[in-house]
Design a protein around this motif. Sequence first.
Motif, PDB file in Angstrom:
ATOM      1  N   ARG A 141       0.818  -1.216   0.000  1.00  0.00           N
ATOM      2  CA  ARG A 141       0.000   0.000   0.000  1.00  0.00           C
ATOM      3  C   ARG A 141       0.850   1.264   0.000  1.00  0.00           C
ATOM      4  O   ARG A 141       0.527   2.245  -0.667  1.00  0.00           O
ATOM      5  CB  ARG A 141      -0.934   0.001   1.218  1.00  0.00           C
ATOM      6  N   ASP A 142       1.914   1.264   0.785  1.00  0.00           N
ATOM      7  CA  ASP A 142       2.770   2.441   0.912  1.00  0.00           C
ATOM      8  C   ASP A 142       4.185   2.041   0.520  1.00  0.00           C
ATOM      9  O   ASP A 142       4.863   1.332   1.256  1.00  0.00           O
ATOM     10  CB  ASP A 142       2.733   2.967   2.349  1.00  0.00           C
ATOM     11  N   ARG A 143       4.624   2.512  -0.626  1.00  0.00           N
ATOM     12  CA  ARG A 143       5.951   2.122  -1.115  1.00  0.00           C
ATOM     13  C   ARG A 143       7.049   3.020  -0.580  1.00  0.00           C
ATOM     14  O   ARG A 143       8.174   2.984  -1.062  1.00  0.00           O
ATOM     15  CB  ARG A 143       5.945   2.123  -2.646  1.00  0.00           C
TER      16      ARG A 143
END
Length: 217
Positions: A141-143
């Motif tokens: 979801r959050d790179r």
Amino acid sequence: MPADLLAGLEPSPPAREGLGPGAVALRGWALALVPALLSAVDQVAEAAPFRHMVTPGGFEMSVAMTNCGAAGWVTDRHGYRYAADDPMTGRPWPAMPGVLRDLAQAAAEEAGYPGFHPDACLVNRYEPGARLTLHQDRDERDRGHPIVSVSLGLSATFQFGGLKRTDPVRRIPLAHGDVVVWGGPSRLFHHGILPLKDGAHPLLGARRLNLTLRRAL
């Protein structure tokens, strides 16, 4: 991270090898923790056995996989994704052993990424001939969080490219106990493993284990 564990990880400054912007190999970083890491993998595999997953295109992967943590990476005819439950057992993936979490946090901090809190660990088991083709890790979801990859067992050749699949690719040998961390500018770089060569490791025989720790959710 407990002070005694951190001390065991780095009796001397680790041998660092820059692989690209935001990417580093920490040579032998995990050697002091090998017995605990292998015990942790055995516990995970007892609850969630290794299996050869199928790609969306219907091909069986040559690498056997399992997971631990709040989410596990899976692939099947429906695509690539993270799932809270093991599709083989219908139960939640095993909790992530503390030694895996602590090692990933310490390695990430050493590589310049403090405050890393992994919630997913993909365990890949390679046997001679198994490979992982060039790909990007895009399902998180959050790179903004780094990826921590731990090598155990037989040596392998790590491929590390760029943002485009056609970018030049470096071939980097990885040995037992090496840890690779990448994030920031290199977070979406293509990477993979060339077919594993025959061999016999004193602890794992004709096998290689790779632990890939990520922040998935």
